[in-house]
Design a protein around this motif. Structure first.
Motif, mmCIF file in Angstrom:
data_model
loop_
_atom_site.group_PDB
_atom_site.id
_atom_site.type_symbol
_atom_site.label_atom_id
_atom_site.label_comp_id
_atom_site.label_asym_id
_atom_site.label_seq_id
_atom_site.Cartn_x
_atom_site.Cartn_y
_atom_site.Cartn_z
ATOM 1 N N ARG A 1 1.193 -1.022 0.328
ATOM 2 C CA ARG A 1 -0.012 0.243 -0.110
ATOM 3 C C ARG A 1 0.605 1.382 0.040
ATOM 4 N NH1 ARG A 1 -5.282 -0.040 3.438
ATOM 5 N NH2 ARG A 1 -6.553 -1.750 2.733
ATOM 6 N N ALA A 2 0.324 2.298 -0.816
ATOM 7 C CA ALA A 2 0.730 3.288 -0.952
ATOM 8 C C ALA A 2 0.029 4.380 -0.588
ATOM 9 C CB ALA A 2 1.409 4.131 -2.003
ATOM 10 N N VAL A 3 0.486 5.574 0.162
ATOM 11 C CA VAL A 3 -0.665 6.652 -0.219
ATOM 12 C C VAL A 3 -0.145 7.823 -0.755
ATOM 13 C CG1 VAL A 3 -1.096 8.697 1.631
ATOM 14 C CG2 VAL A 3 -1.205 5.765 2.622
ATOM 15 N N VAL A 4 -1.254 8.278 -1.070
ATOM 16 C CA VAL A 4 -0.645 9.432 -2.609
ATOM 17 C C VAL A 4 -1.345 10.840 -2.117
ATOM 18 C CG1 VAL A 4 0.362 7.484 -4.628
ATOM 19 C CG2 VAL A 4 -2.772 8.684 -4.238
ATOM 20 N N ASN A 5 -0.420 11.506 -2.911
ATOM 21 C CA ASN A 5 -1.545 12.802 -2.574
ATOM 22 C C ASN A 5 -1.916 13.227 -3.816
ATOM 23 O OD1 ASN A 5 -1.305 16.315 -3.458
ATOM 24 N ND2 ASN A 5 -1.168 16.290 -1.302
ATOM 25 N N VAL A 6 -3.588 13.336 -4.324
ATOM 26 C CA VAL A 6 -4.077 13.183 -5.461
ATOM 27 C C VAL A 6 -4.168 14.087 -5.945
ATOM 28 C CG1 VAL A 6 -6.495 12.844 -6.313
ATOM 29 C CG2 VAL A 6 -5.512 11.090 -4.428
ATOM 30 N N PRO A 7 -3.770 15.334 -6.012
ATOM 31 C CA PRO A 7 -3.409 16.642 -6.770
ATOM 32 C C PRO A 7 -2.500 16.507 -6.978
ATOM 33 C CG PRO A 7 -4.503 17.221 -4.471
ATOM 34 C CD PRO A 7 -4.526 15.635 -4.633
ATOM 35 N N ALA A 8 -1.655 15.829 -6.819
ATOM 36 C CA ALA A 8 -0.153 16.163 -6.913
ATOM 37 C C ALA A 8 0.191 14.820 -8.128
ATOM 38 C CB ALA A 8 0.975 16.008 -6.206
ATOM 39 N N PHE A 9 -0.156 13.549 -7.735
ATOM 40 C CA PHE A 9 -0.267 12.501 -8.340
ATOM 41 C C PHE A 9 -1.443 12.499 -9.714
ATOM 42 C CE2 PHE A 9 -1.564 7.825 -9.352
ATOM 43 C CZ PHE A 9 -0.283 7.106 -9.153
#
Length: 360
Positions: free
Chosen positions: A253-261
């Protein structure tokens, strides 16, 4: 010479398909503009492009297509004939095997349909918070199918079970599941497929904060909000057992910053998938890799690295938007397992994307 657009128009291959076959070394343009990168083809390549389009329509493997075009260009008609005959035999054998298997499946399907009838005819009436139902529809609507050959996927499944309402949509290549609380008639379970246009009309009704009434009676579903109502017929089909499809082994699992991703996806490198279907359409793929520290990057290309997985970029962007969070969890399993997009605060709402096999 012909531009890539002109060759696409005259050959029946899409521009994206021609780009793919260029990268694959199957049909390479005669000249590429060093400044603009625009592809140009010689007149005799039109015949090869038309041949290529025909071979793809009959699902000839890429490796065989290479040999056919090489034999065609070298006037080796004997090689071309043998390759065509060999592929035709494979198709005929495959069709015979498919007919045999399908003949044994039909009686099993008949019995299965009879056992599922009760879930479509149960009468249920529930009260659902309007914001929860609106959020659930927003989370799954993007994944509904549009293939006329699979009408049972052309809507949103409403799975009413006691005080739980689950919404599910899938087009085979992606699936979205969401949950909304419900109160009212418990115990009886009902499943109905709400056609996409009716689901959209329901969503338009969910503008307030007050609870709404959802009723299912046979093949008819009704949504009431105050003095307003939306109703219609459900699809007369059975939906796949989505509960089996979402049982995935635990992945990384990885948490991503949605706007940056999202920005990285939109501006990052893409790779064209192998063209599929009669129109030779291909899609842009993003090749993802998760580092040991949990960072997800978009790679220039894919290789045999087991930590890389390719997904349809547009599908991933839609799933990120449907996630409706500034942070989402990406879960990677094996390269052949679906990629899960989950909400950190809501495990009952998630999307699954099927990975795409890369041609090397």
């Amino acid at each position: 010479m012909q531009s890539i657009g002109e060759l696409a128009r005259d050959s029946g291959l899409s521009v994206s398909a021609l780009r793919f076959y260029d990268r694959a070394g199957v049909l390479v343009p005669a000249w590429v503009d060093p400044v603009s990168g625009y592809r140009w083809y010689e007149p005799e390549q039109l015949e090869e492009a038309r041949l290529l389009a025909r071979l793809r329509r009959v699902a000839m493997p890429l490796a065989d297509i290479r040999l056919v075009l090489a034999g065609w260009a070298g006037a080796d008609t004997d090689l071309v004939r043998k390759l065509l005959q060999a592929h035709l035999r494979r198709l005929e054998l495959g069709l015979a095997d498919a007919r045999s298997e399908f003949s044994t499946l039909r009686p099993l399907l008949d019995r299965k349909e009879n056992s599922m009838t009760s879930l479509r005819t149960a009468a249920v009436r529930l009260t659902v918070p309007a914001p929860e139902l609106a959020a659930a529809l927003d989370a799954v609507r993007f994944a509904a199918g549009t293939d006329p050959e699979l009408p049972m996927l052309g809507g949103v499944l409403f799975d009413l079970d006691g005080e739980v309402l689950r919404l599910v949509a899938t087009d085979r290549y992606r699936m979205a599941v969401a949950r909304a609380g419900a109160a009212g008639q418990g115990g009886a379970r009902a499943q109905v497929i709400v056609p996409a246009p009716l689901a959209d009309a329901m969503r338009a009704l969910l503008s307030g904060e007050e609870p709404v009434d959802l009723a299912v009676d046979g093949d008819r579903v009704t949504l009431e909000s105050g003095d307003r109502q939306v109703a219609g017929q459900c699809l007369d089909h059975d939906f796949p057992d989505y509960r089996r499809l979402v049982r995935l082994p635990a992945g990384r699992r990885a948490v991503v910053n949605v706007p940056a991703f999202r920005q990285a996806l939109q501006t990052g490198p893409v790779r064209a998938s192998e063209p599929r279907g009669q129109d030779g359409a291909s899609s842009d793929l993003s090749v993802l890799k998760m580092a040991d520290d949990g960072t997800v990057t978009i790679c220039e290309d894919g290789d045999d690295d087991q930590s890389q997985v390719a997904v349809n970029r547009d599908f991933l962007l839609h799933a990120l938007a449907a996630g409706a969070r500034d942070q989402l969890v990406l879960e990677f399993g094996a390269p052949t397992a679906p990629v899960a997009i989950r909400r950190p605060d809501d495990e009952d709402t998630f999307s699954l994307l099927m990975p795409v096999r890369l041609e090397h």
